[in-house]
Design a protein around this motif. Structure first.
Motif, PDB file in Angstrom:
ATOM      1  N   ARG A 236       0.830  -1.198   0.000  1.00  0.00           N
ATOM      2  CA  ARG A 236       0.000   0.000   0.000  1.00  0.00           C
ATOM      3  C   ARG A 236       0.870   1.255   0.000  1.00  0.00           C
ATOM      4  NH1 ARG A 236      -4.686   0.050   4.406  1.00  0.00           N
ATOM      5  NH2 ARG A 236      -5.272   1.840   3.132  1.00  0.00           N
ATOM      6  N   ILE A 237       0.366   2.307  -0.646  1.00  0.00           N
ATOM      7  CA  ILE A 237       1.051   3.599  -0.714  1.00  0.00           C
ATOM      8  C   ILE A 237       0.161   4.647  -0.053  1.00  0.00           C
ATOM      9  CG2 ILE A 237       2.051   5.362  -2.229  1.00  0.00           C
ATOM     10  CD1 ILE A 237       2.313   3.172  -4.389  1.00  0.00           C
ATOM     11  N   PHE A 238       0.765   5.535   0.753  1.00  0.00           N
ATOM     12  CA  PHE A 238       0.012   6.551   1.484  1.00  0.00           C
ATOM     13  C   PHE A 238       0.531   7.946   1.141  1.00  0.00           C
ATOM     14  CE2 PHE A 238      -0.282   2.609   3.762  1.00  0.00           C
ATOM     15  CZ  PHE A 238      -1.625   2.545   4.118  1.00  0.00           C
ATOM     16  N   PRO A 239      -0.315   8.964   1.263  1.00  0.00           N
ATOM     17  CA  PRO A 239       0.091  10.320   0.851  1.00  0.00           C
ATOM     18  C   PRO A 239       1.219  10.910   1.689  1.00  0.00           C
ATOM     19  CG  PRO A 239      -2.055  10.354   1.932  1.00  0.00           C
ATOM     20  CD  PRO A 239      -1.730   8.917   1.673  1.00  0.00           C
ATOM     21  N   ASP A 240       1.307  10.520   2.968  1.00  0.00           N
ATOM     22  CA  ASP A 240       2.361  11.064   3.830  1.00  0.00           C
ATOM     23  C   ASP A 240       2.658  10.084   4.958  1.00  0.00           C
ATOM     24  OD1 ASP A 240       0.359  11.485   5.890  1.00  0.00           O
ATOM     25  OD2 ASP A 240      -0.213  13.309   4.814  1.00  0.00           O
ATOM     26  N   LYS A 241       3.664  10.421   5.762  1.00  0.00           N
ATOM     27  CA  LYS A 241       4.102   9.515   6.813  1.00  0.00           C
ATOM     28  C   LYS A 241       3.037   9.338   7.891  1.00  0.00           C
ATOM     29  CE  LYS A 241       7.870   8.476   9.999  1.00  0.00           C
ATOM     30  NZ  LYS A 241       9.152   8.922  10.603  1.00  0.00           N
ATOM     31  N   ASP A 242       2.346  10.432   8.248  1.00  0.00           N
ATOM     32  CA  ASP A 242       1.311  10.332   9.289  1.00  0.00           C
ATOM     33  C   ASP A 242       0.226   9.337   8.901  1.00  0.00           C
ATOM     34  OD1 ASP A 242       2.611  12.136  10.890  1.00  0.00           O
ATOM     35  OD2 ASP A 242       1.373  13.861  10.316  1.00  0.00           O
ATOM     36  N   ALA A 243      -0.216   9.426   7.653  1.00  0.00           N
ATOM     37  CA  ALA A 243      -1.257   8.501   7.175  1.00  0.00           C
ATOM     38  C   ALA A 243      -0.739   7.068   7.160  1.00  0.00           C
ATOM     39  CB  ALA A 243      -1.721   8.911   5.781  1.00  0.00           C
ATOM     40  N   MET A 244       0.507   6.901   6.745  1.00  0.00           N
ATOM     41  CA  MET A 244       1.098   5.553   6.707  1.00  0.00           C
ATOM     42  C   MET A 244       1.213   4.969   8.106  1.00  0.00           C
ATOM     43  SD  MET A 244       4.893   4.392   5.369  1.00  0.00           S
ATOM     44  CE  MET A 244       5.704   5.460   6.568  1.00  0.00           C
ATOM     45  N   MET A 245       1.684   5.765   9.062  1.00  0.00           N
ATOM     46  CA  MET A 245       1.852   5.253  10.422  1.00  0.00           C
ATOM     47  C   MET A 245       0.500   4.921  11.047  1.00  0.00           C
ATOM     48  SD  MET A 245       5.026   4.937  10.703  1.00  0.00           S
ATOM     49  CE  MET A 245       4.826   4.220  12.334  1.00  0.00           C
ATOM     50  N   ALA A 246      -0.502   5.752  10.796  1.00  0.00           N
ATOM     51  CA  ALA A 246      -1.839   5.471  11.328  1.00  0.00           C
ATOM     52  C   ALA A 246      -2.373   4.153  10.776  1.00  0.00           C
ATOM     53  CB  ALA A 246      -2.793   6.619  10.988  1.00  0.00           C
ATOM     54  N   ALA A 247      -2.176   3.932   9.478  1.00  0.00           N
ATOM     55  CA  ALA A 247      -2.635   2.681   8.854  1.00  0.00           C
ATOM     56  C   ALA A 247      -1.827   1.487   9.353  1.00  0.00           C
ATOM     57  CB  ALA A 247      -2.534   2.790   7.335  1.00  0.00           C
ATOM     58  N   SER A 248      -0.527   1.695   9.575  1.00  0.00           N
ATOM     59  CA  SER A 248       0.321   0.610  10.074  1.00  0.00           C
ATOM     60  C   SER A 248      -0.106   0.192  11.475  1.00  0.00           C
ATOM     61  CB  SER A 248       1.793   1.051  10.092  1.00  0.00           C
ATOM     62  OG  SER A 248       2.250   1.344   8.790  1.00  0.00           O
ATOM     63  N   ILE A 249      -0.421   1.170  12.319  1.00  0.00           N
ATOM     64  CA  ILE A 249      -0.868   0.868  13.682  1.00  0.00           C
ATOM     65  C   ILE A 249      -2.219   0.161  13.659  1.00  0.00           C
ATOM     66  CG2 ILE A 249      -1.631   1.905  15.858  1.00  0.00           C
ATOM     67  CD1 ILE A 249       0.548   4.067  15.401  1.00  0.00           C
ATOM     68  N   GLU A 250      -3.108   0.615  12.780  1.00  0.00           N
ATOM     69  CA  GLU A 250      -4.422  -0.033  12.677  1.00  0.00           C
ATOM     70  C   GLU A 250      -4.291  -1.471  12.206  1.00  0.00           C
ATOM     71  OE1 GLU A 250      -8.300  -0.207  13.489  1.00  0.00           O
ATOM     72  OE2 GLU A 250      -7.038   1.546  13.839  1.00  0.00           O
ATOM     73  N   LEU A 251      -3.424  -1.697  11.235  1.00  0.00           N
ATOM     74  CA  LEU A 251      -3.159  -3.062  10.769  1.00  0.00           C
ATOM     75  C   LEU A 251      -2.576  -3.912  11.896  1.00  0.00           C
ATOM     76  CD1 LEU A 251      -2.797  -5.245   8.530  1.00  0.00           C
ATOM     77  CD2 LEU A 251      -0.579  -4.173   8.024  1.00  0.00           C
ATOM     78  N   ALA A 252      -1.615  -3.344  12.621  1.00  0.00           N
ATOM     79  CA  ALA A 252      -0.989  -4.070  13.724  1.00  0.00           C
ATOM     80  C   ALA A 252      -2.012  -4.422  14.803  1.00  0.00           C
ATOM     81  CB  ALA A 252       0.144  -3.243  14.320  1.00  0.00           C
ATOM     82  N   LYS A 253      -2.923  -3.494  15.106  1.00  0.00           N
ATOM     83  CA  LYS A 253      -3.980  -3.752  16.098  1.00  0.00           C
ATOM     84  C   LYS A 253      -4.851  -4.923  15.660  1.00  0.00           C
ATOM     85  CE  LYS A 253      -6.527  -0.430  17.646  1.00  0.00           C
ATOM     86  NZ  LYS A 253      -7.352   0.808  17.643  1.00  0.00           N
ATOM     87  N   THR A 254      -5.195  -4.962  14.381  1.00  0.00           N
ATOM     88  CA  THR A 254      -6.029  -6.046  13.861  1.00  0.00           C
ATOM     89  C   THR A 254      -5.316  -7.387  14.014  1.00  0.00           C
ATOM     90  OG1 THR A 254      -7.108  -4.578  12.269  1.00  0.00           O
ATOM     91  CG2 THR A 254      -7.192  -6.941  11.812  1.00  0.00           C
ATOM     92  N   ILE A 255      -4.045  -7.432  13.619  1.00  0.00           N
ATOM     93  CA  ILE A 255      -3.285  -8.677  13.731  1.00  0.00           C
ATOM     94  C   ILE A 255      -3.129  -9.080  15.201  1.00  0.00           C
ATOM     95  CG2 ILE A 255      -1.035  -9.771  13.311  1.00  0.00           C
ATOM     96  CD1 ILE A 255      -0.776  -7.931  10.840  1.00  0.00           C
ATOM     97  N   ALA A 256      -2.881  -8.093  16.063  1.00  0.00           N
ATOM     98  CA  ALA A 256      -2.682  -8.367  17.489  1.00  0.00           C
ATOM     99  C   ALA A 256      -3.938  -8.896  18.164  1.00  0.00           C
ATOM    100  CB  ALA A 256      -2.201  -7.110  18.202  1.00  0.00           C
ATOM    101  N   SER A 257      -5.111  -8.625  17.573  1.00  0.00           N
ATOM    102  CA  SER A 257      -6.368  -9.098  18.160  1.00  0.00           C
ATOM    103  C   SER A 257      -6.632 -10.569  17.840  1.00  0.00           C
ATOM    104  CB  SER A 257      -7.538  -8.254  17.641  1.00  0.00           C
ATOM    105  OG  SER A 257      -7.813  -8.539  16.273  1.00  0.00           O
ATOM    106  N   LYS A 258      -5.881 -11.116  16.904  1.00  0.00           N
ATOM    107  CA  LYS A 258      -6.059 -12.514  16.507  1.00  0.00           C
ATOM    108  C   LYS A 258      -5.293 -13.444  17.461  1.00  0.00           C
ATOM    109  CE  LYS A 258      -8.136 -10.968  12.757  1.00  0.00           C
ATOM    110  NZ  LYS A 258      -9.611 -11.056  12.599  1.00  0.00           N
ATOM    111  N   SER A 259      -5.541 -14.716  17.332  1.00  0.00           N
ATOM    112  CA  SER A 259      -4.829 -15.701  18.149  1.00  0.00           C
ATOM    113  C   SER A 259      -3.331 -15.624  17.897  1.00  0.00           C
ATOM    114  CB  SER A 259      -5.319 -17.111  17.810  1.00  0.00           C
ATOM    115  OG  SER A 259      -4.353 -18.079  18.179  1.00  0.00           O
TER     116      SER A 259
END
Length: 316
Positions: A236-259
């Motif tokens: 995935r490509i994001f317009p700036d670093k803030d947007a990328m980091m926010a998406a990375s954290i959201e992705l990490a949260k989703t993975i962390a919620s799994k077994s």
């Protein structure tokens, strides 16, 4: 088959009832007490890395030499090995985000502070130089291989330049995001050597295009985020670093919620299967799941799915 599995799961969940109930009521099991003790002993203080926890079970490892454009020096190789070996066994960590502080992700090798380069340019006798270089290169390779052998998924969040050793490092991660101003370069040809820290081994398998891989390696030309996404190096490509980091954290949260049993088992078997035949991968999977299908996570996940509730998984 499925009904038999559900019956087995039900029996397993009954046997785990006391454990789960104790957990809900705040009564820690011996397992959780051990995990907390291990976690309390984990310290993440490094010269070249900054480690934070933006969300529960998510660790953010930041390359932290912004004044040097996060160039990789002698201390960096040691810090990476120490950091990711700790993360691999930290029960408070289920996912890792890897990014760079300051202007760019990384400028690659720090040529002014590099033990291997000093050895190569020294006046030592050639065989003794070779032995010393062998040890240095193996150590440097390990500093990226720990990203792969760490059983926690690693998300690379790349902004601006990702040069030379940055490609080696990013190739050893699980998922790669970048900003629209990112650019990439397999630089080693331009400094008179073949990339030796993993790019030539991992990058071709990631992009699946032998011709393009060789073009990028032999010419050392820069490539854009759009080209990186098209070849499969970036997802995935994001317009700036803030947007990328926010998406990375959201992705990490989703993975962390799994077994964590399922996620970490998936990573181990993906890496193993990449480097072995299909049948060897299937055989290894049988051995792995012969143990892991007995996990309490399987019972919780199946029961949660049937009850349409989100399961909460214990620390691993």
């Amino acid at each position: 088959m499925f009904s038999r599995t559900l019956n087995q799961t039900h029996q397993l969940s009954k046997s785990l009832g006391t454990f789960v109930a104790g957990e809900v009521k705040g009564v820690p099991s011996k397992k959780s007490l051990v995990a907390r003790t291990m976690s309390s002993q984990a310290t993440y203080e490094f010269e070249t890395l900054k480690v934070t926890s933006p969300e529960e079970y998510v660790k953010h490892v930041e390359l932290n030499r912004p004044k040097k454009l996060n160039a990789m020096n002698t201390a960096f190789w040691n810090d990476m090995i120490d950091c990711f070996r700790k993360l691999a066994v930290d029960p408070e960590c289920r996912v890792v985000i890897l990014s760079g502080a300051g202007r760019m992700f990384t400028a690659g090798m720090d040529y002014k502070d590099n033990e291997a380069l000093r050895t190569a340019l020294s006046d030592k006798e050639v065989s003794r130089k070779a032995v010393a270089l062998n040890q240095s290169l193996l150590h440097m390779q390990t500093s990226y291989t720990v990203l792969e052998t760490c059983n926690k998924p690693v998300i690379a969040a790349i902004h601006n330049a990702c040069i030379g050793g940055g490609i080696d490092m990013a190739s050893a991660t699980d998922i790669r995001y970048c900003t629209s101003d990112a650019w990439f370069q397999i630089k080693e040809i331009d400094i008179g050597l073949a990339a030796d820290l993993g790019t030539l081994q991992r990058f071709p398998k990631i992009i699946g295009n032998d011709s393009l891989c060789r073009e990028l390696v032999y010419t050392a030309r820069k490539f854009t985020p759009e080209e990186a996404k098209h070849m499969g190096f970036i997802s995935r490509i994001f317009p700036d670093k803030d947007a990328m980091m926010a998406a990375s954290i959201e992705l990490a949260k989703t993975i962390a919620s799994k077994s964590p049993v399922a996620v970490q088992g998936s990573k181990v078997n993906l890496v193993y299967s990449r480097d072995h035949t299909v049948q060897e991968g299937l055989d290894y999977m049988v051995t792995w799941n012969s143990a892991m299908l007995q996990s309490e996570d399987t019972a919780k996940a199946v029961m949660g799915m049937m009850a349409k509730e989100t399961p909460i998984f214990s620390k691993l």
